[in-house]
Design an enzyme around this catalytic site. Structure first.
Site, PDB file in Angstrom:
ATOM      1  N   THR A  26      11.332   4.509  70.195  1.00 18.53           N
ATOM      2  CA  THR A  26      11.168   5.925  69.845  1.00 18.53           C
ATOM      3  C   THR A  26      12.147   6.321  68.740  1.00 18.53           C
ATOM      4  O   THR A  26      11.759   6.936  67.743  1.00 18.53           O
ATOM      5  CB  THR A  26      11.402   6.825  71.072  1.00 18.53           C
ATOM      6  OG1 THR A  26      10.429   6.518  72.067  1.00 18.53           O
ATOM      7  CG2 THR A  26      11.290   8.299  70.698  1.00 18.53           C
ATOM      8  N   LEU A  67      13.860   4.311  66.641  1.00 16.96           N
ATOM      9  CA  LEU A  67      13.603   3.567  65.410  1.00 16.96           C
ATOM     10  C   LEU A  67      12.435   4.154  64.629  1.00 16.96           C
ATOM     11  O   LEU A  67      12.527   4.395  63.416  1.00 16.96           O
ATOM     12  CB  LEU A  67      13.337   2.101  65.738  1.00 16.96           C
ATOM     13  CG  LEU A  67      12.891   1.209  64.573  1.00 16.96           C
ATOM     14  CD1 LEU A  67      13.970   1.135  63.496  1.00 16.96           C
ATOM     15  CD2 LEU A  67      12.535  -0.196  65.077  1.00 16.96           C
ATOM     16  N   THR A  68      11.311   4.396  65.307  1.00 16.44           N
ATOM     17  CA  THR A  68      10.126   4.883  64.595  1.00 16.44           C
ATOM     18  C   THR A  68      10.296   6.315  64.098  1.00 16.44           C
ATOM     19  O   THR A  68       9.758   6.670  63.046  1.00 16.44           O
ATOM     20  CB  THR A  68       8.870   4.773  65.484  1.00 16.44           C
ATOM     21  OG1 THR A  68       9.106   5.416  66.744  1.00 16.44           O
ATOM     22  CG2 THR A  68       8.506   3.316  65.719  1.00 16.44           C
ATOM     23  N   GLU A  69      11.033   7.136  64.823  1.00 22.91           N
ATOM     24  CA  GLU A  69      11.285   8.491  64.340  1.00 22.91           C
ATOM     25  C   GLU A  69      12.062   8.457  63.021  1.00 22.91           C
ATOM     26  O   GLU A  69      11.809   9.248  62.116  1.00 22.91           O
ATOM     27  CB  GLU A  69      12.055   9.308  65.380  1.00 22.91           C
ATOM     28  CG  GLU A  69      11.200   9.838  66.507  1.00 22.91           C
ATOM     29  CD  GLU A  69      10.076  10.752  66.042  1.00 22.91           C
ATOM     30  OE1 GLU A  69      10.266  11.473  65.024  1.00 22.91           O
ATOM     31  OE2 GLU A  69       9.013  10.755  66.673  1.00 22.91           O
ATOM     32  N   VAL A  70      12.991   7.528  62.910  1.00 24.02           N
ATOM     33  CA  VAL A  70      13.744   7.381  61.661  1.00 24.02           C
ATOM     34  C   VAL A  70      12.853   6.816  60.562  1.00 24.02           C
ATOM     35  O   VAL A  70      12.865   7.290  59.432  1.00 24.02           O
ATOM     36  CB  VAL A  70      14.979   6.473  61.871  1.00 24.02           C
ATOM     37  CG1 VAL A  70      15.674   6.177  60.539  1.00 24.02           C
ATOM     38  CG2 VAL A  70      15.967   7.129  62.836  1.00 24.02           C
TER      39      VAL A  70
END
Length: 333
Positions: A43, A45-48
């Site tokens: 969560t 990692l992908t948000e960044v």
């Protein structure tokens, strides 16, 4: 404005906004790897990654990163250059640098567990209000509302008011006082605003809120795109003894924290190669943010090394092992 917030909240509550959008989401949600594999690391990692990057690009790049960095603990044995190499191609490299710094703190201070507390999250490098709320809501399914431009547009159109992030958050908080599914609520608004309530061409005829939306079927004037700035720049392949010259502190304004191939902006360096023969190898066009560059690539065959401390000479066989931006990969290949 406080009374208006209550009024706006009542409008959405009375029309069962929460229930309606979750029902839509159940049938129409996007199939994304990080939703099917719920891990707090994924969560975060992908948000960044999704900042300034399209969903399709993130989906394509994610397997490469997860192969080398599958979790927080995997960072312990890796250097920042290893992570930047995996990140290469996504651009906006400060995101990657801050993420690496943040994970180092998570491993040392929090024993490899991402905090649930919003204030602790905000103290980590690169995490702002939106990312902190996204981690709390999507990662931990706790009360929080990640407000990006898409969610704000959706709520603002429904009530036909220009709202701040804080005001949108207050409205969402009031209509979810007895609710629990903050993860799906956040993701449903993200999906809806990207597929139905679009920025320039909203699909009002398909909208499930058209009966009370105060902006329904209004004429929307497409937002002007950022002006494209055209520039020419030369890059130089300076080679000697099977090594290529790179600059540690380049003048080219993009890709900070990386070594660069010398460019026409590095005038002091290039002055030392005036007598060497320059050969134009090829040219191509390349876009970075709203800049459209015409790239001219010249080759310089030098007889000796420059001992300038701002220069590093790298063997051709070693270049694939270091993190360099996609632009320079394109030039070198």
């Amino acid at each position: 404005m406080k009374s208006n917030i209550i009024q706006f909240s009542n409008l959405l509550h009375d029309n069962q906004f929460y229930e309606t959008i979750l029902s839509w989401f159940k049938q129409n949600q996007r199939n994304l790897y990080w939703r099917e594999n719920r891990k707090i690391y994924l969560t975060y990692l992908t948000e960044v990654m999704l900042q300034q990057t399209t969903v399709s690009t993130v989906q394509n790049k994610l397997p490469t990163i997860l192969k080398e960095f599958p979790d927080f603990k995997s960072f312990k044995s890796k250097k920042i250059d290893d992570f930047l190499k995996c990140w290469s191609g996504l651009g906006y490299y400060n995101r990657a640098i801050n993420f690496y710094k943040s994970v180092s703190i998570i491993n040392k201070k929090f024993k490899g567990i991402l905090p649930e507390d919003k204030n602790e999250l905000l103290n980590l490098p690169g995490i702002g209000e939106y990312t902190a709320n996204a981690i709390v809501a999507i990662g931990y399914n706790k009360r929080a509302f990640p407000i990006d431009v898409n969610v704000k547009r959706l709520i603002s159109r429904l009530i036909k008011e220009s709202l701040t992030d804080q005001q949108v958050s207050e409205i969402l908080n009031k209509i979810t006082l007895k609710k629990r599914n903050f993860r799906k609520f956040a993701e449903s608004m993200m999906d809806y605003s990207s597929s139905i309530c679009k920025k320039n061409y909203p699909q009002c005829q398909e909208c499930i809120f058209q009966s009370y939306c105060k902006s329904a079927f209004k004429k929307f004037i497409p937002l002007k795109k950022k002006k494209i700035l055209s520039k020419n720049i030369n890059f130089y392949l300076i080679e000697t003894k099977n090594k290529i010259c790179f600059v540690k502190n380049p003048k080219f304004q993009f890709y900070k924290n990386f070594i660069h191939l010398p460019s026409s902006l590095d005038k002091e360096l290039l002055s030392k190669y005036k007598k060497d023969k320059k050969i134009l190898k090829f040219s191509f066009k390349y876009s970075i943010t709203n800049y459209r560059f015409k790239i001219n690539v010249f080759e310089i065959l030098s007889k000796e090394f420059d001992n300038n401390p701002d220069i590093i000479w790298i063997k051709k066989s070693e270049i694939s092992k270091i993190p360099i931006p996609t632009l320079f990969k394109k030039i070198l290949n």
